[in-house]
Write an enzyme that holds these catalytic residues in place. Structure first.
Site, PDB file in Angstrom:
ATOM      1  N   CYS A  27     -26.474  14.446  48.631  1.00 27.66           N
ATOM      2  CA  CYS A  27     -27.430  14.262  49.721  1.00 27.66           C
ATOM      3  C   CYS A  27     -27.249  12.893  50.374  1.00 27.66           C
ATOM      4  O   CYS A  27     -26.608  12.015  49.818  1.00 27.66           O
ATOM      5  CB  CYS A  27     -28.844  14.355  49.196  1.00 27.66           C
ATOM      6  SG  CYS A  27     -29.146  15.731  48.115  1.00 27.66           S
ATOM      7  N   ARG A  87     -20.355  14.188  53.602  1.00 25.71           N
ATOM      8  CA  ARG A  87     -20.659  14.397  52.189  1.00 25.71           C
ATOM      9  C   ARG A  87     -21.030  15.846  51.881  1.00 25.71           C
ATOM     10  O   ARG A  87     -21.107  16.228  50.718  1.00 25.71           O
ATOM     11  CB  ARG A  87     -21.840  13.507  51.776  1.00 25.71           C
ATOM     12  CG  ARG A  87     -21.530  12.036  51.860  1.00 25.71           C
ATOM     13  CD  ARG A  87     -22.794  11.228  52.004  1.00 25.71           C
ATOM     14  NE  ARG A  87     -23.602  11.287  50.814  1.00 25.71           N
ATOM     15  CZ  ARG A  87     -23.686  10.315  49.927  1.00 25.71           C
ATOM     16  NH1 ARG A  87     -22.997   9.223  50.103  1.00 25.71           N
ATOM     17  NH2 ARG A  87     -24.454  10.420  48.875  1.00 25.71           N
ATOM     18  N   TRP A  99     -28.217  18.419  49.885  1.00 24.54           N
ATOM     19  CA  TRP A  99     -27.253  19.332  49.231  1.00 24.54           C
ATOM     20  C   TRP A  99     -28.058  19.938  48.090  1.00 24.54           C
ATOM     21  O   TRP A  99     -28.394  19.264  47.116  1.00 24.54           O
ATOM     22  CB  TRP A  99     -26.051  18.524  48.745  1.00 24.54           C
ATOM     23  CG  TRP A  99     -25.169  19.220  47.757  1.00 24.54           C
ATOM     24  CD1 TRP A  99     -25.268  19.170  46.395  1.00 24.54           C
ATOM     25  CD2 TRP A  99     -24.046  20.046  48.028  1.00 24.54           C
ATOM     26  NE1 TRP A  99     -24.272  19.925  45.824  1.00 24.54           N
ATOM     27  CE2 TRP A  99     -23.519  20.468  46.780  1.00 24.54           C
ATOM     28  CE3 TRP A  99     -23.425  20.496  49.205  1.00 24.54           C
ATOM     29  CZ2 TRP A  99     -22.396  21.299  46.694  1.00 24.54           C
ATOM     30  CZ3 TRP A  99     -22.317  21.316  49.095  1.00 24.54           C
ATOM     31  CH2 TRP A  99     -21.815  21.707  47.860  1.00 24.54           C
ATOM     32  N   ASN A 118     -32.344  11.459  46.553  1.00 21.90           N
ATOM     33  CA  ASN A 118     -31.018  11.895  46.111  1.00 21.90           C
ATOM     34  C   ASN A 118     -31.012  11.855  44.606  1.00 21.90           C
ATOM     35  O   ASN A 118     -31.524  10.902  44.019  1.00 21.90           O
ATOM     36  CB  ASN A 118     -29.929  10.918  46.584  1.00 21.90           C
ATOM     37  CG  ASN A 118     -29.631  11.068  48.052  1.00 21.90           C
ATOM     38  OD1 ASN A 118     -30.246  11.892  48.727  1.00 21.90           O
ATOM     39  ND2 ASN A 118     -28.719  10.262  48.537  1.00 21.90           N
ATOM     40  N   GLY A 119     -30.385  12.843  43.979  1.00 16.25           N
ATOM     41  CA  GLY A 119     -30.299  12.837  42.519  1.00 16.25           C
ATOM     42  C   GLY A 119     -31.035  14.035  41.938  1.00 16.25           C
ATOM     43  O   GLY A 119     -31.410  14.968  42.657  1.00 16.25           O
ATOM     44  N   GLU A 142      -2.643  25.415  36.294  1.00 15.47           N
ATOM     45  CA  GLU A 142      -3.378  24.574  37.235  1.00 15.47           C
ATOM     46  C   GLU A 142      -2.510  23.388  37.682  1.00 15.47           C
ATOM     47  O   GLU A 142      -2.509  23.029  38.860  1.00 15.47           O
ATOM     48  CB  GLU A 142      -4.697  24.101  36.593  1.00 15.47           C
ATOM     49  CG  GLU A 142      -5.526  23.161  37.450  1.00 15.47           C
ATOM     50  CD  GLU A 142      -6.035  23.750  38.763  1.00 15.47           C
ATOM     51  OE1 GLU A 142      -5.871  24.963  39.002  1.00 15.47           O
ATOM     52  OE2 GLU A 142      -6.584  22.975  39.572  1.00 15.47           O
ATOM     53  N   LYS A 162      -1.609  22.663  41.555  1.00 19.41           N
ATOM     54  CA  LYS A 162      -1.936  21.385  42.206  1.00 19.41           C
ATOM     55  C   LYS A 162      -0.708  20.843  42.913  1.00 19.41           C
ATOM     56  O   LYS A 162      -0.764  20.412  44.048  1.00 19.41           O
ATOM     57  CB  LYS A 162      -2.429  20.338  41.196  1.00 19.41           C
ATOM     58  CG  LYS A 162      -3.867  20.467  40.763  1.00 19.41           C
ATOM     59  CD  LYS A 162      -4.884  20.036  41.794  1.00 19.41           C
ATOM     60  CE  LYS A 162      -5.413  21.156  42.610  1.00 19.41           C
ATOM     61  NZ  LYS A 162      -6.215  22.206  42.141  1.00 19.41           N
ATOM     62  N   GLU A 193       0.515  23.283  45.996  1.00 17.64           N
ATOM     63  CA  GLU A 193      -0.347  23.461  47.169  1.00 17.64           C
ATOM     64  C   GLU A 193      -0.410  22.221  48.049  1.00 17.64           C
ATOM     65  O   GLU A 193      -0.599  22.317  49.252  1.00 17.64           O
ATOM     66  CB  GLU A 193      -1.759  23.949  46.789  1.00 17.64           C
ATOM     67  CG  GLU A 193      -2.595  23.002  45.977  1.00 17.64           C
ATOM     68  CD  GLU A 193      -3.969  23.576  45.601  1.00 17.64           C
ATOM     69  OE1 GLU A 193      -4.432  24.527  46.240  1.00 17.64           O
ATOM     70  OE2 GLU A 193      -4.575  23.048  44.649  1.00 17.64           O
ATOM     71  N   HIS A 204      13.082  34.861  28.871  1.00 15.98           N
ATOM     72  CA  HIS A 204      13.129  36.171  29.538  1.00 15.98           C
ATOM     73  C   HIS A 204      13.340  36.030  31.036  1.00 15.98           C
ATOM     74  O   HIS A 204      12.853  36.845  31.811  1.00 15.98           O
ATOM     75  CB  HIS A 204      11.864  36.952  29.205  1.00 15.98           C
ATOM     76  CG  HIS A 204      11.682  37.134  27.732  1.00 15.98           C
ATOM     77  ND1 HIS A 204      12.478  37.983  26.991  1.00 15.98           N
ATOM     78  CD2 HIS A 204      10.865  36.524  26.856  1.00 15.98           C
ATOM     79  CE1 HIS A 204      12.125  37.914  25.719  1.00 15.98           C
ATOM     80  NE2 HIS A 204      11.146  37.027  25.610  1.00 15.98           N
ATOM     81  N   LYS A 211     -10.507  25.532  52.415  1.00 17.37           N
ATOM     82  CA  LYS A 211     -11.325  25.160  51.269  1.00 17.37           C
ATOM     83  C   LYS A 211     -12.087  26.373  50.741  1.00 17.37           C
ATOM     84  O   LYS A 211     -12.225  26.576  49.557  1.00 17.37           O
ATOM     85  CB  LYS A 211     -12.299  24.052  51.696  1.00 17.37           C
ATOM     86  CG  LYS A 211     -13.216  23.567  50.591  1.00 17.37           C
ATOM     87  CD  LYS A 211     -12.440  22.727  49.601  1.00 17.37           C
ATOM     88  CE  LYS A 211     -13.220  22.387  48.360  1.00 17.37           C
ATOM     89  NZ  LYS A 211     -12.331  22.118  47.224  1.00 17.37           N
TER      90      LYS A 211
HETATM   91  C1  G6P Z   1      -9.247  28.237  47.663  1.00 13.27           C
HETATM   92  C2  G6P Z   1      -9.311  26.762  47.286  1.00 13.27           C
HETATM   93  C3  G6P Z   1      -9.100  26.587  45.779  1.00 13.27           C
HETATM   94  C4  G6P Z   1     -10.094  27.417  45.015  1.00 13.27           C
HETATM   95  C5  G6P Z   1     -10.074  28.878  45.443  1.00 13.27           C
HETATM   96  C6  G6P Z   1     -11.270  29.629  44.908  1.00 13.27           C
HETATM   97  O1  G6P Z   1      -7.968  28.710  47.490  1.00 13.27           O
HETATM   98  O2  G6P Z   1      -8.326  26.039  47.977  1.00 13.27           O
HETATM   99  O3  G6P Z   1      -9.221  25.226  45.430  1.00 13.27           O
HETATM  100  O4  G6P Z   1      -9.826  27.325  43.641  1.00 13.27           O
HETATM  101  O5  G6P Z   1     -10.164  28.996  46.868  1.00 13.27           O
HETATM  102  O6  G6P Z   1     -12.405  29.125  45.557  1.00 13.27           O
HETATM  103  P1  G6P Z   1     -13.854  29.145  44.959  1.00 13.27           P
HETATM  104  O7  G6P Z   1     -14.696  28.460  46.003  1.00 13.27           O
HETATM  105  O8  G6P Z   1     -14.232  30.582  44.764  1.00 13.27           O
HETATM  106  O9  G6P Z   1     -13.828  28.396  43.670  1.00 13.27           O
END
Ligand code: G6P
Length: 608
Positions: free
Chosen positions: A2, A27, A75, A101-102, A481, A485, A488, A504, A603
């Site tokens: 927030c 934010r 938020w 906030n908090g 993961e 990272k 992407e 394999h 996102k």
């Molecule tokens: C997109 C984002 C990822 C995320 C995925 C699932 O591909 O770039 O970072 O893991 O969606 O999104 P969600 O909001 O469901 O965690």
């Protein structure tokens, strides 16, 4: 999270509040509001949605006249995003108004106490409890009432407060949530973050924990929780506005990586009470937990990877069979959901189209659905039977880091809870795991502070064509993961492989100098992994190993080793992922890629 802005001075407050709030929009927020004292009463205007709506509702602030005011972008945490839950919040007779906030962790207890005294509440928020608690203790002296509530509130807060009886004063206080104040040319201003204030002054006071500020338009006094005056010196802010929005970090991704210790703490600490795990929002009795026959975890992207990790924990610790599926697969494969299946949908945004469709499918088939979600009030949070929030705060960089880390923690808590209730984890075992859990934030911080070492290493691989990540068990999930990272955000092709599967096919791709990242955090699998490292090295690979402190044996085979601190074997993902996130980040910026907004990615993927 927030945003807070407050002003007292010679100018109209509302336009200054709107401007300050707009500087905090980055934010993330879901509603906004302002309270301004007009000489007779405190008027509040607030609304769900963008700041633009608040702007329109008040004609740019014109319809809220007055020179003392507080504003807020919310938020959501307690209670869905709505007009009613938006801040500011009043006490019953609208003579005290608060923005916050908090999170007030004991707000339910305080609310019950106030209700017993006849107080009624309009919203579901913890903030309204603060306003009413101030009312309860207010006997004409604002400072005294503020210190009284500070003794009673547990959790974190930054507050801006106006008392109608004291129309020439603006109050602010904080604990574990940032707050700054500054002298502007025409008055004094408070804000939760530097960007909101920079247009008015560059000389600010950083309020420390449990410090209170009393401001008039010309004066500014600071007090401690014992109401004793304290001296403070101001700091000159030299940052430009853009840098300030990233809190001084070069990119949101780096900032969010650094927010991981907090995201982890905020996700576990409210759920540990007297040495036990209490997840009220789970809405399941012990009997229902004992009746779970199978868990089905459904998610996309990194959230799916946290599901892959937790499979090993639910199975290993709680002995519950787990299936993990990609939401886009699950929804079309006619899944079998027998009685006793708990479906867990994991999502940062709570809006991912495939995950939402999977949730609906699971519900249609009669399964009980638990959401693990970061965005309060999002579609998945609303439609799941129960929702367990991750408290990572808004995440802006497309590549998730802190939400991922918080999702892991939520699942550790669930797995431990299930194991305990089902008699697979005793008191001593639980206590020892909780001790290790509490260590994670400082361990993550330590790994982050080692970033230069990873940066140097990453700079050697800017021209790599492909990278492999290998591991077994949980380490395979971490590798998935780590690989995501890297690819992407750096556009280098990378693949994660279960190390035992190398022979394999994948091993034919290893050439002289190919980078292979090997993750070894599970002691019973060290030997197997070392054999796999030898196999790729024989074919010319350069091996970066991520392993536990003490496993120096790996130095004999790997070319470069990164050690993670000691923790419970089920929690290693939370630590091993940090150097891999940093590696992806530094390769990306070394190559000059747009690390916060990689090409072709969004996102929140709200379309199929
Ligand atoms: C997109 C984002 C990822 C995320 C995925 C699932 O591909 O770039 O970072 O893991 O969606 O999104 P969600 O909001 O469901 O965690």
């Amino acid at each position: 999270m927030c945003g807070i802005v407050g002003y007292i001075g010679d100018e109209q407050a509302a336009p200054i509040l709107l401007d300050g709030l707009s500087r905090l929009e980055y934010r993330g927020y879901d509603s906004a509001g302002m309270a301004v004292y007009d000489g007779q009463k405190i008027n509040v205007v607030k609304s769900k949605g963008r700041l633009k709506i608040l702007n329109e509702l008040t004609h740019g602030g014109e319809t809220l006249p007055g020179m003392l005011g507080i504003g807020h972008t919310r938020w959501a945490t307690h209670g869905e995003p709505s007009d009613t839950n938006a801040h500011p919040h009043y006490n019953s007779d609208e003579s005290i108004v608060v923005v916050h906030n908090g999170i007030i962790e004991n707000y339910l207890k305080l609310k019950k106490k106030l209700e017993a005294h006849g107080y009624e509440f309009r919203s579901e928020t913890d903030t309204e409890v603060i306003a009413q608690l101030l009312d309860f203790y207010y006997k004409g002296n604002p400072l005294q009432a503020i210190t009284k509530i500070m003794h009673r509130m547990e959790g974190s807060y930054a507050l801006g407060i106006i008392f109608k009886d004291h129309p020439d004063e603006l109050y602010a206080v904080r604990k574990d949530s940032p707050l700054i104040v500054g002298h502007a040319k025409t008055g004094n201003i408070i804000a939760s973050d530097v960007p909101a204030i920079l247009r008015y002054t560059r000389d600010v006071y950083f309020i420390e924990n449990e410090e209170i500020v009393r401001m008039t338009k010309d004066t500014m006094e600071f007090f401690n929780v014992d109401e004793e005056p304290i001296e403070k010196t101001s700091t000159r802010i030299e940052w430009d506005v853009n840098a300030a929005e990233k809190g001084g970090y070069e990119h949101f991704m780096l900032k969010e990586m650094y927010e991981q210790p907090k995201a982890i703490t905020d996700t576990f600490s409210p759920r540990i009470k007297d040495g036990k795990i209490v997840i009220e929002e789970l809405g399941m009795t012990d009997e229902e937990i004992r009746a779970i026959k199978k868990i089905m975890i459904v998610a996309c992207g990194s959230a799916y990877h946290t599901g892959m990790t937790s499979k090993y924990i639910y199975e290993g610790l709680a002995r519950i069979p787990v299936e993990v599926d990609l939401a886009s697969e699950f929804r079309y494969r006619n899944p079998i959901l027998e009685e006793g299946t708990l479906v867990i949908i994991i999502s940062q945004s709570g809006e991912t189209a495939d995950s939402l469709a999977a949730l609906r499918e699971a519900k249609k088939r009669g399964a009980r659905v638990l959401g693990i979600v970061n965005v309060v009030g999002s579609s998945i949070a609303r439609e799941a039977d129960n929702v367990m929030y991750t408290w990572a705060g808004p995440e802006i960089a497309v590549a998730t880091t802190k939400a991922y880390s918080a999702q892991l923690i939520a699942q550790y808590l669930l797995a431990m809870k299930f194991a305990y209730v089902r008699g697979k984890l005793d008191d001593a075992g639980l206590a020892s795991m909780l001790d290790d859990l509490r260590e994670l934030p400082s361990q993550v911080e330590m790994l982050l502070n080692n970033k230069e070492k990873i940066q140097k290493f990453a700079n050697r691989y800017l021209a790599a064509r492909e990278v492999f990540f290998i591991g077994r068990g949980i380490d395979y999930a971490i590798s998935m993961e780590g690989s995501l990272k890297l690819k992407e955000i750096s556009y280098i092709h990378s693949e994660a492989y279960a190390a035992g599967e190398l022979k394999h096919g994948t091993i034919s791709l290893i050439e002289d100098g190919t980078l292979v990242t090997a993750v070894l955090t599970q002691p019973d699998l060290y030997k197997k992994m070392i054999s796999n490292i030898v196999e790729v090295k024989t074919r010319g690979a350069f091996v970066l190993a991520v392993t536990n402190t003490g496993n120096t044996e790996v130095e004999k085979t790997a070319d470069y080793v990164i050690y993670i601190p000691e923790t419970n074997r089920y929690f290693t993902n939370s630590l091993a992922i940090i150097p891999l996130q940093l590696f992806g980040y530094y390769v990306s910026i070394g190559k000059g890629c747009d690390v916060d907004k990689p090409r072709n990615l969004a996102k929140s993927v709200t379309v199929e």
